[in-house]
Design a protein around this motif. Sequence first.
Motif, mmCIF file in Angstrom:
data_model
loop_
_atom_site.group_PDB
_atom_site.id
_atom_site.type_symbol
_atom_site.label_atom_id
_atom_site.label_comp_id
_atom_site.label_asym_id
_atom_site.label_seq_id
_atom_site.Cartn_x
_atom_site.Cartn_y
_atom_site.Cartn_z
ATOM 1 N N HIS A 23 15.872 -20.335 -60.606
ATOM 2 C CA HIS A 23 15.575 -18.962 -60.198
ATOM 3 C C HIS A 23 16.813 -18.148 -59.817
ATOM 4 O O HIS A 23 16.680 -17.021 -59.342
ATOM 5 C CB HIS A 23 14.609 -18.974 -59.007
ATOM 6 N N GLN A 24 17.996 -18.709 -60.009
ATOM 7 C CA GLN A 24 19.250 -18.042 -59.642
ATOM 8 C C GLN A 24 19.221 -17.558 -58.181
ATOM 9 O O GLN A 24 19.518 -16.403 -57.885
ATOM 10 C CB GLN A 24 19.573 -16.855 -60.577
ATOM 11 N N GLN A 25 18.815 -18.448 -57.275
ATOM 12 C CA GLN A 25 18.788 -18.154 -55.849
ATOM 13 C C GLN A 25 19.644 -19.172 -55.107
ATOM 14 O O GLN A 25 19.728 -20.321 -55.523
ATOM 15 C CB GLN A 25 17.365 -18.231 -55.295
ATOM 16 N N ILE A 26 20.253 -18.738 -54.013
ATOM 17 C CA ILE A 26 21.039 -19.630 -53.186
ATOM 18 C C ILE A 26 20.366 -19.728 -51.826
ATOM 19 O O ILE A 26 19.945 -18.716 -51.266
ATOM 20 C CB ILE A 26 22.490 -19.131 -53.033
ATOM 21 N N ALA A 27 20.260 -20.947 -51.292
ATOM 22 C CA ALA A 27 19.614 -21.157 -49.993
ATOM 23 C C ALA A 27 20.671 -21.250 -48.901
ATOM 24 O O ALA A 27 21.688 -21.928 -49.066
ATOM 25 C CB ALA A 27 18.781 -22.429 -50.027
ATOM 26 N N PHE A 28 20.421 -20.554 -47.802
ATOM 27 C CA PHE A 28 21.320 -20.590 -46.644
ATOM 28 C C PHE A 28 20.534 -20.902 -45.387
ATOM 29 O O PHE A 28 19.394 -20.469 -45.240
ATOM 30 C CB PHE A 28 21.998 -19.223 -46.430
ATOM 31 N N LYS A 29 21.158 -21.623 -44.467
ATOM 32 C CA LYS A 29 20.617 -21.785 -43.128
ATOM 33 C C LYS A 29 21.162 -20.601 -42.335
ATOM 34 O O LYS A 29 22.372 -20.357 -42.342
ATOM 35 C CB LYS A 29 21.104 -23.113 -42.530
ATOM 36 N N VAL A 30 20.258 -19.822 -41.707
ATOM 37 C CA VAL A 30 20.678 -18.615 -40.997
ATOM 38 C C VAL A 30 20.178 -18.648 -39.554
ATOM 39 O O VAL A 30 19.339 -19.472 -39.193
ATOM 40 C CB VAL A 30 20.168 -17.327 -41.701
ATOM 41 N N ARG A 31 20.700 -17.728 -38.743
ATOM 42 C CA ARG A 31 20.265 -17.632 -37.347
ATOM 43 C C ARG A 31 18.774 -17.303 -37.289
ATOM 44 O O ARG A 31 18.256 -16.586 -38.150
ATOM 45 C CB ARG A 31 21.039 -16.531 -36.624
ATOM 46 N N THR A 32 18.089 -17.805 -36.271
ATOM 47 C CA THR A 32 16.647 -17.577 -36.168
ATOM 48 C C THR A 32 16.310 -16.118 -35.885
ATOM 49 O O THR A 32 15.207 -15.676 -36.187
ATOM 50 C CB THR A 32 16.032 -18.465 -35.068
ATOM 51 N N ASP A 33 17.252 -15.346 -35.335
ATOM 52 C CA ASP A 33 16.974 -13.937 -35.047
ATOM 53 C C ASP A 33 17.503 -12.995 -36.134
ATOM 54 O O ASP A 33 17.478 -11.774 -35.968
ATOM 55 C CB ASP A 33 17.551 -13.540 -33.683
ATOM 56 N N ALA A 34 17.962 -13.545 -37.258
ATOM 57 C CA ALA A 34 18.508 -12.725 -38.345
ATOM 58 C C ALA A 34 17.384 -12.041 -39.124
ATOM 59 O O ALA A 34 16.317 -12.620 -39.341
ATOM 60 C CB ALA A 34 19.337 -13.582 -39.285
ATOM 61 N N THR A 35 17.632 -10.798 -39.553
ATOM 62 C CA THR A 35 16.665 -10.053 -40.357
ATOM 63 C C THR A 35 17.109 -10.060 -41.823
ATOM 64 O O THR A 35 18.270 -10.356 -42.121
ATOM 65 C CB THR A 35 16.563 -8.590 -39.871
ATOM 66 N N LYS A 36 16.193 -9.690 -42.722
ATOM 67 C CA LYS A 36 16.523 -9.659 -44.146
ATOM 68 C C LYS A 36 17.704 -8.716 -44.447
ATOM 69 O O LYS A 36 18.613 -9.101 -45.174
ATOM 70 C CB LYS A 36 15.304 -9.263 -44.979
ATOM 71 N N PRO A 37 17.698 -7.473 -43.906
ATOM 72 C CA PRO A 37 18.845 -6.588 -44.177
ATOM 73 C C PRO A 37 20.169 -7.160 -43.647
ATOM 74 O O PRO A 37 21.208 -7.016 -44.296
ATOM 75 C CB PRO A 37 18.489 -5.295 -43.440
ATOM 76 N N GLU A 38 20.124 -7.837 -42.499
ATOM 77 C CA GLU A 38 21.336 -8.457 -41.956
ATOM 78 C C GLU A 38 21.825 -9.579 -42.860
ATOM 79 O O GLU A 38 23.026 -9.700 -43.116
ATOM 80 C CB GLU A 38 21.066 -9.046 -40.568
ATOM 81 N N ILE A 39 20.904 -10.395 -43.361
ATOM 82 C CA ILE A 39 21.264 -11.509 -44.238
ATOM 83 C C ILE A 39 21.880 -10.972 -45.525
ATOM 84 O O ILE A 39 22.916 -11.450 -45.987
ATOM 85 C CB ILE A 39 20.044 -12.409 -44.531
ATOM 86 N N LYS A 40 21.264 -9.928 -46.085
ATOM 87 C CA LYS A 40 21.781 -9.310 -47.311
ATOM 88 C C LYS A 40 23.195 -8.787 -47.091
ATOM 89 O O LYS A 40 24.109 -9.075 -47.874
ATOM 90 C CB LYS A 40 20.865 -8.168 -47.749
ATOM 91 N N ALA A 41 23.401 -8.051 -46.003
ATOM 92 C CA ALA A 41 24.716 -7.485 -45.700
ATOM 93 C C ALA A 41 25.743 -8.586 -45.454
ATOM 94 O O ALA A 41 26.896 -8.483 -45.885
ATOM 95 C CB ALA A 41 24.615 -6.564 -44.489
ATOM 96 N N ALA A 42 25.334 -9.661 -44.770
ATOM 97 C CA ALA A 42 26.250 -10.765 -44.462
ATOM 98 C C ALA A 42 26.705 -11.480 -45.726
ATOM 99 O O ALA A 42 27.892 -11.769 -45.898
ATOM 100 C CB ALA A 42 25.577 -11.752 -43.512
ATOM 101 N N VAL A 43 25.772 -11.761 -46.650
ATOM 102 C CA VAL A 43 26.121 -12.442 -47.901
ATOM 103 C C VAL A 43 27.047 -11.555 -48.731
ATOM 104 O O VAL A 43 28.039 -12.025 -49.295
ATOM 105 C CB VAL A 43 24.853 -12.829 -48.697
#
Length: 104
Positions: free
Chosen positions: A32-52
């Motif tokens: 599926h051309q996806q990468i899995a990450f372990k992220v902080r429990t309080d992280a939001t989708k927009p934050e994860i997108k911006a961080a990557v």
Amino acid sequence: MMNAITKTQDRLLQVILAPQITEKATYIADKHQQIAFKVRTDATKPEIKAAVELVFNVEVASVAVINVGGKTKRAGKNLGKRKDWKKAYVSLKPGQEINFAAGE
């Protein structure tokens, strides 16, 4: 103003904890051309997108998030529980790629 930008950038650098490198994650990356990450429990989708996008210098198409419950473990009579954690599946835009072996 500059201080606020520095704080948000510091926050984004703390969002991603580690890439998930498992059989399932590798299968999903291939299919599926996806990468899995372990992220902080309080992280939001927009934050994860911006961080990557900030850390890996790629364009993100979408982010799917899963809350993973910690396993219950026992040692003899004692019952314990591992911490709950959050996993993020990040889809990259076509032509984008993250190479984790680049640093070696």
